[in-house]
Design a protein around this motif. Structure first.
Motif, PDB file in Angstrom:
ATOM      1  N   LEU A 142       2.639  -0.927   6.821  1.00 22.01           N
ATOM      2  CA  LEU A 142       2.882  -2.302   6.382  1.00 22.01           C
ATOM      3  C   LEU A 142       2.492  -2.476   4.921  1.00 22.01           C
ATOM      4  O   LEU A 142       3.173  -3.163   4.150  1.00 22.01           O
ATOM      5  CB  LEU A 142       2.073  -3.262   7.266  1.00 22.01           C
ATOM      6  CG  LEU A 142       2.384  -4.743   7.086  1.00 22.01           C
ATOM      7  CD1 LEU A 142       3.868  -5.009   7.279  1.00 22.01           C
ATOM      8  CD2 LEU A 142       1.579  -5.567   8.084  1.00 22.01           C
ATOM      9  N   ALA A 143       1.404  -1.802   4.561  1.00 19.89           N
ATOM     10  CA  ALA A 143       0.952  -1.888   3.169  1.00 19.89           C
ATOM     11  C   ALA A 143       2.011  -1.327   2.239  1.00 19.89           C
ATOM     12  O   ALA A 143       2.346  -1.922   1.208  1.00 19.89           O
ATOM     13  CB  ALA A 143      -0.346  -1.116   3.007  1.00 19.89           C
ATOM     14  N   GLN A 144       2.578  -0.177   2.645  1.00 19.63           N
ATOM     15  CA  GLN A 144       3.630   0.429   1.835  1.00 19.63           C
ATOM     16  C   GLN A 144       4.814  -0.500   1.729  1.00 19.63           C
ATOM     17  O   GLN A 144       5.440  -0.640   0.680  1.00 19.63           O
ATOM     18  CB  GLN A 144       4.081   1.753   2.464  1.00 19.63           C
ATOM     19  CG  GLN A 144       3.205   2.913   2.033  1.00 19.63           C
ATOM     20  CD  GLN A 144       3.600   4.195   2.744  1.00 19.63           C
ATOM     21  OE1 GLN A 144       3.939   4.154   3.924  1.00 19.63           O
ATOM     22  NE2 GLN A 144       3.514   5.313   2.054  1.00 19.63           N
ATOM     23  N   GLU A 145       5.128  -1.144   2.839  1.00 16.28           N
ATOM     24  CA  GLU A 145       6.241  -2.069   2.857  1.00 16.28           C
ATOM     25  C   GLU A 145       6.010  -3.203   1.860  1.00 16.28           C
ATOM     26  O   GLU A 145       6.900  -3.555   1.072  1.00 16.28           O
ATOM     27  CB  GLU A 145       6.361  -2.638   4.270  1.00 16.28           C
ATOM     28  CG  GLU A 145       7.790  -2.736   4.774  1.00 16.28           C
ATOM     29  CD  GLU A 145       7.775  -3.068   6.247  1.00 16.28           C
ATOM     30  OE1 GLU A 145       7.713  -4.270   6.558  1.00 16.28           O
ATOM     31  OE2 GLU A 145       7.795  -2.131   7.089  1.00 16.28           O
ATOM     32  N   ARG A 146       4.807  -3.749   1.948  1.00 17.78           N
ATOM     33  CA  ARG A 146       4.496  -4.886   1.059  1.00 17.78           C
ATOM     34  C   ARG A 146       4.529  -4.465  -0.393  1.00 17.78           C
ATOM     35  O   ARG A 146       5.077  -5.150  -1.250  1.00 17.78           O
ATOM     36  CB  ARG A 146       3.124  -5.447   1.400  1.00 17.78           C
ATOM     37  CG  ARG A 146       3.161  -6.247   2.694  1.00 17.78           C
ATOM     38  CD  ARG A 146       1.830  -6.873   3.007  1.00 17.78           C
ATOM     39  NE  ARG A 146       1.914  -7.586   4.284  1.00 17.78           N
ATOM     40  CZ  ARG A 146       0.866  -8.074   4.924  1.00 17.78           C
ATOM     41  NH1 ARG A 146      -0.351  -7.910   4.409  1.00 17.78           N
ATOM     42  NH2 ARG A 146       1.021  -8.709   6.052  1.00 17.78           N
ATOM     43  N   LEU A 147       3.957  -3.287  -0.589  1.00 15.34           N
ATOM     44  CA  LEU A 147       3.953  -2.775  -1.944  1.00 15.34           C
ATOM     45  C   LEU A 147       5.377  -2.548  -2.424  1.00 15.34           C
ATOM     46  O   LEU A 147       5.740  -2.880  -3.558  1.00 15.34           O
ATOM     47  CB  LEU A 147       3.156  -1.463  -1.981  1.00 15.34           C
ATOM     48  CG  LEU A 147       2.918  -0.840  -3.339  1.00 15.34           C
ATOM     49  CD1 LEU A 147       2.230  -1.821  -4.279  1.00 15.34           C
ATOM     50  CD2 LEU A 147       2.080   0.424  -3.196  1.00 15.34           C
ATOM     51  N   GLY A 148       6.180  -1.961  -1.501  1.00 18.03           N
ATOM     52  CA  GLY A 148       7.586  -1.704  -1.816  1.00 18.03           C
ATOM     53  C   GLY A 148       8.299  -2.981  -2.205  1.00 18.03           C
ATOM     54  O   GLY A 148       9.077  -3.015  -3.155  1.00 18.03           O
ATOM     55  N   SER A 149       8.045  -4.041  -1.428  1.00 17.92           N
ATOM     56  CA  SER A 149       8.765  -5.284  -1.720  1.00 17.92           C
ATOM     57  C   SER A 149       8.284  -5.872  -3.044  1.00 17.92           C
ATOM     58  O   SER A 149       9.075  -6.445  -3.794  1.00 17.92           O
ATOM     59  CB  SER A 149       8.597  -6.282  -0.567  1.00 17.92           C
ATOM     60  OG  SER A 149       7.245  -6.579  -0.372  1.00 17.92           O
ATOM     61  N   ALA A 150       6.993  -5.679  -3.355  1.00 16.27           N
ATOM     62  CA  ALA A 150       6.482  -6.168  -4.643  1.00 16.27           C
ATOM     63  C   ALA A 150       7.149  -5.414  -5.779  1.00 16.27           C
ATOM     64  O   ALA A 150       7.572  -5.992  -6.780  1.00 16.27           O
ATOM     65  CB  ALA A 150       4.978  -6.001  -4.704  1.00 16.27           C
TER      66      ALA A 150
END
Lengths: 780, 230
Positions: free
Chosen positions: A366-374
């Motif tokens: 999820l962290a990667q996802e959030r980072l990805g979206s940022a």
């Protein structure tokens, strides 16, 4: 092929049942009506027969009476007595006409025809008839049927008495088609009369249509038997009643009464039609009912199936309400419950997949996802990588489960500190990530510092206070990377770097990533190095200061990487220790050293070799046995080996380490404490260890000065060691003055560049063969 | 008034004659008439033609009708005899005859008809009543001087016959063709002669009194149906 849909199946079963019932009913009614028709026809025939009989009887009696009256008429008698034939004929004609008789004859008592009203009947015929009639009369029959010529006559005869018989009068009534028609009108039956005479064609009188009649004649000619039976004449079926009306010499008169079965059955045709109609209506109703019923069942089932399909695709929002009280209703409710349950569990699963089970924080994905979206949105984001270094120690000191509690408290603390827009994730058990959106590296350092202070405050676990060793590494987007993976890795590297710093806070430095990549490569390749013959041992001589001779050496591991060239032990040994491949290396080192020793022993070069034994090796209880086997195999005396251990290695698990050390010592191997002075080992501990030698760390020796503190330490260490019965080795001896001081302090051995750098085996052998260098020799 | 007187006279004379000539009228015949089976015949007529012709005298005979029967059933008269047909019944009769020997008809009457019927031709005359078919009577007209009708036992008794030879004739209503049959000659002596005669007979054709009507075809059909039934 069976219909596949449930609806069609129900319908077909119901219709099949209905068909069977209707069919059975239809055939039962058919059978009943056939029997009824038959018996009715039979009855009608019986009645018709009686009517026919009565008709003939009445007609016969009429004739009989008429002839009696005629015979008794006085005038007639007088006429007969007169013998005047013209008179007699007129009288006969007169009386015959009164009752419509077809023929009237008078015969003498001797049978001679005297007078006849019908010219067709000659004297001979009349005599024959009279005889036949009289014969029948003698049998008790007053009225007889006889064929005469081509007609059938009903004949009666009476005697003229005056008062004794003087003549006979015979009257004939022609039984013709009019008579038959009369019977038909009375009884509704068809009548056929057949008279056969010898030598003459049969006479047929019938009410049947001419064509049928012809067929009947044909049939009768072929098979005249059967008195009464069902008969098929042409297309029509008739039930027949057959009677022999008269028979005698050479003649026979039969009557056939026919009842048309076809006609009789027509009476039941409306019933048949009605039953057929009812059957059709019932079938249609059954079909409709079945379809309705099946629809009533299959439609909800189809709806349930549709919902199940939607659920299968992951859509749990489809409403399912049947509002029924039957089984389908409860099934729908169960479906609904199941749908909700699945939705709930899936939500849970999804949560679990993206969150840490212990702290409930978002996980790496999820962290990667959030980072990805940022990153995708181009928002500058700072990553604060928090690593907890001493979770294991917390568990050890506070009991199992303590680390979990500590982590929970830590995550809670972190979460409380979050600003809006920040997010926290747990990447691994001991690693957390804080994402600060719209934040660059500089502002992240401020946050990181504050965080570091926050995390350094003690936690309370049970009754104990625990201080977690938290390191914070910082990386920032876009400064430190373009992808989530890069950023995460670099933040992690920064965190690892921070672990080496007293402030425990580190910003990612450019290039650290490459060093890190090299480390990873080395870790990977190191595992294969012993097999690929990339390892080798260098030997550094140890000078026996008192004797001025070199009898000992330290074996030092060297790694010749095929691409990266020579790798320094300072680089790869810590990696090996971290990844656990150090034991492999140690095993290789021991075996290689023994091999080398045997080789040198064989050439008369007797050297005592020191080998470095890692911390991990010390907690391997099988080590002494393994070493013993190798000693046996290479036929090298154990006394030629010295195992160098570190203080911290023993400290890790003193009990097991001591056991292993004693095992080694029992083999005859000498033990040496390496890097002495850098650790925190107590003298008590040192005393318990079965060591024979101390190796003073080179940091004390390099800049040895008469007045320095190091000199005091070295000197007192040497003295203390000697008083404990231990020998002392000084490492890192590079200056001649240092050597002279050591000599004065009665240090046993010296090792360093002053004497020789580490040499390959062949070089070492050659070096040993030469005289000692001047610097070293100056000592003595 | 004269006629009864004459009858009485004639009877008296006859009786006187018999008394005064016993030898001449001495023969008698006792005959027994039977049929071919030997059964005695009632109502049979025996006539004798003798050596002496007896004079024919006008005599009136009676054929009564009692209880719807002719009484006697058989009456023998010499040719030329007048026969009266008194009716003793309280109903009327219509007596007739179509016999060739004598045709006559006495229309419905009661009591004694006015005139007797003269039978002058020998032969059998069959009497009937037009309204009672069963009434049959016979008047046998013969030229023979001596005759008698047999009684219930078939016996005939003839007395006071002259002795001599006689031609015997026999008749009966059922004689073949109703014709007299010659029975040969018979010689009568002074003694009583017993003789047995046999007469051939024909089947009786006497009309029976009316009975219940017969349903001829009914029987015929029942028979036919019985035959037809298996």
């Amino acid at each position: 092929m069976l219909p596949r849909s449930f609806q069609a199946r129900i319908a077909s079963v119901l219709i099949l049942l209905m068909l069977v019932v209707v069919g059975a009913l239809y055939f039962a009614v058919q059978a009943a009506t056939t029997v009824a028709v038959r018996s009715q026809a039979r009855e009608q025939l019986d009645v018709g027969t009686r009517v026919f009989e009565q008709l003939l009887d009445v007609r016969g009696r009429q004739l009989h009476d008429a002839v009696q009256v005629l015979a008794a008429d006085f005038g007639f008698k007088a006429a007969v007595a007169s013998g005047d034939s013209a008179t007699i004929r007129s009288a006969l004609a007169n009386h015959g006409a009164r009752i419509n008789a077809s023929a009237v004859m008078m015969l003498g008592l001797d049978g001679n025809l005297e007078v006849s009203t019908d010219e067709r009947i000659g004297g001979q015929t009349a005599a024959r008839l009279s005889a036949q009639v009289r014969a029948l009369q003698r049998d008790g029959e007053q009225i007889v049927l006889l064929p005469i010529g081509d007609s059938i006559y009903l004949l009666v005869q009476a005697t003229v008495n005056a008062p004794l018989p003087i003549a006979r009068v015979m009257m004939g009534f022609e039984v013709d088609e009019a008579f038959a028609r009369e019977l038909r009108e009375l009884t509704l039956l068809e009548l056929t009369l057949v008279a056969r005479q010898e030598g003459l064609p049969a006479i047929w009188i019938s009410t049947l249509p001419a064509s049928t009649q012809a067929l009947l004649q044909n049939d009768m000619a072929i098979e005249p038997a059967a008195a009464s039976d069902l008969m098929l004449i042409g297309e029509e079926r008739y039930l027949d009643q057959r009677l022999v009306l008269a028979s005698g010499d050479g003649f026979e008169v039969r009557a056939l009464l026919h009842k048309s079965m076809t006609q009789a059955q027509q009476a039941f045709a409306p019933l048949d039609r009605n039953i057929l109609l009812i059957a059709m209506v019932a079938l249609l109703a059954a079909l409709g009912g079945a379809l309705l019923l099946a629809r009533n069942i299959s439609q909800p089932v189809q709806r349930l199936a549709a919902v199940a399909e939607r659920v299968g695709r992951g859509d749990y929002q489809m409403p399912l309400e049947l509002h029924r009280n039957d089984e389908l209703g409860s099934l729908a409710k169960a479906f609904h419950t199941m749908q909700q349950g699945i939705a709930e569990r899936e939500r849970q699963l999804a949560h679990n997949a993206l969150h840490d089970a212990l702290t409930g924080l978002p996980n790496r994905t999820l962290a990667q996802e959030r980072l990805g979206s940022a990153i995708a949105a181009g928002r500058p984001t700072a990553l604060l990588y928090v690593g907890v270094g001493n979770l294991r120690a917390v568990n050890d000191s506070c009991g199992p489960g303590a680390s979990d509690l500590a982590l929970q408290q830590l995550s809670q603390r972190l979460q409380d500190s979050l600003r809006p827009g920040d997010s926290l994730a747990q990447l691994m058990t001991s690693e957390l990530l804080l994402l600060l959106e719209n934040s660059d590296g500089d502002s992240a350092i401020v946050v990181g510092d504050r965080l570091q202070q926050l995390l350094s405050k003690p936690l309370r676990i049970g009754n104990q206070e625990v201080v977690l060793d938290c390191c914070v590494g910082i990386a920032a987007y876009p400064a430190d990377g373009e992808t989530a993976d890069d950023l995460l890795r670099r933040a992690s590297i920064a965190m690892q770097d921070a672990a080496q710093l007293p402030g425990r806070l580190q910003m990612y430095e450019r290039g650290r990533d490459a060093a890190h990549q090299r480390q990873i490569r080395l870790i990977r390749d190191l595992r294969l190095a012993p097999d690929n013959a990339e390892l080798l041992l260098h030997y550094q001589p140890k000078l026996d200061i008192a004797a001025g001779k070199v009898r000992q050496a330290e074996a030092l591991l060297r790694w010749q990487h095929p691409q990266l060239g020579m790798i320094s032990p300072g680089e790869f040994i810590p990696l090996a220790e971290r990844t656990g491949s150090i034991q492999n290396l140690t095993a290789w080192v021991i075996e290689e050293a023994l091999r080398q020793l045997r080789e040198w022993n064989g050439r008369g070069l007797r050297v005592q070799l020191s080998l470095n034994i890692s911390t991990e090796d010390l907690v391997d209880p099988k080590l002494p046995a393994r070493v013993s086997q190798l000693l046996m195999r290479y036929q090298v005396p154990a006394e030629q080996l010295i195992f160098e251990i570190t203080e911290s290695g023993v400290m890790l698990n003193p009990t097991l380490a001591l056991q292993v050390l004693h095992g080694l010592r029992d083999l005859g191997i000498s033990l040496s404490v390496d890097d002495f002075g850098t650790g925190y080992s107590s003298l008590t501990q040192l005393k318990r260890m079965p060591v024979q030698e101390l190796k003073i760390d080179q940091s004390f020796i390099l800049d040895l000065d008469e007045a320095s503190e190091d000199a005091v330490i070295v000197r007192s260490t040497i003295e203390m060691s000697h008083s404990l019965g231990l020998k002392v080795v000084a490492e890192g001896v590079e200056l001649a003055c240092s050597l002279r001081m050591l000599e004065r302090w009665q240090c046993d051995s010296a090792q360093g560049y002053l004497i020789s750098r580490p040499l390959p085996a062949a070089a070492f052998e050659a070096w040993v063969a030469q005289p000692l260098p001047a610097a070293a020799l100056k000592v003595s | 008034m004269t006629r009864p007187f004459l009858y009485l006279l004639r009877a008296g004379l006859l009786g006187l004659l018999c008394l005064i000539s016993p030898a001449l009228w001495a023969a008698s015949l006792q005959a027994e008439l039977v049929d071919t089976q030997g059964q005695p015949l009632t109502g049979a007529v025996l006539t004798l033609q003798g050596p002496l012709g007896a004079e024919a005298e006008p005599v009136t005979a009676l054929m009564d009708q009692q209880a719807k029967q002719f009484v006697p059933n058989v009456l023998v008269v010499r040719s030329g005899t007048k026969v009266a047909f008194p009716n003793s019944d309280n109903i009327r009769h219509h007596v007739y005859s179509f016999s060739p020997a004598k045709r006559f008809e006495l229309r419905l009457y009661q009591g004694t008809p006015s005139a007797p019927v003269l039978f002058d031709t020998p032969g059998a005359v069959v009497l009937g009543c037009n309204i009672h078919d069963w009434m049959v009577g016979y008047v046998y007209v013969t030229d023979d001087p001596w005759f008698a009708v047999s009684d219930a036992q078939g016996r005939v008794q003839l007395d006071s016959l002259p002795v001599g030879s006689y031609a015997v004739s026999l008749w009966h209503p059922q004689a073949p063709d109703m014709l007299p049959q010659a029975a040969g000659t018979l010689v009568l002596g002074e003694l009583q002669t017993r003789q047995r005669f046999t007469l051939a007979m024909q089947a009786s054709t006497v009309v029976a009194p009316p009975q219940g009507p017969a349903s001829a075809f009914g029987d015929a059909f029942k028979k036919a149906k019985r035959d037809a039934a298996p």
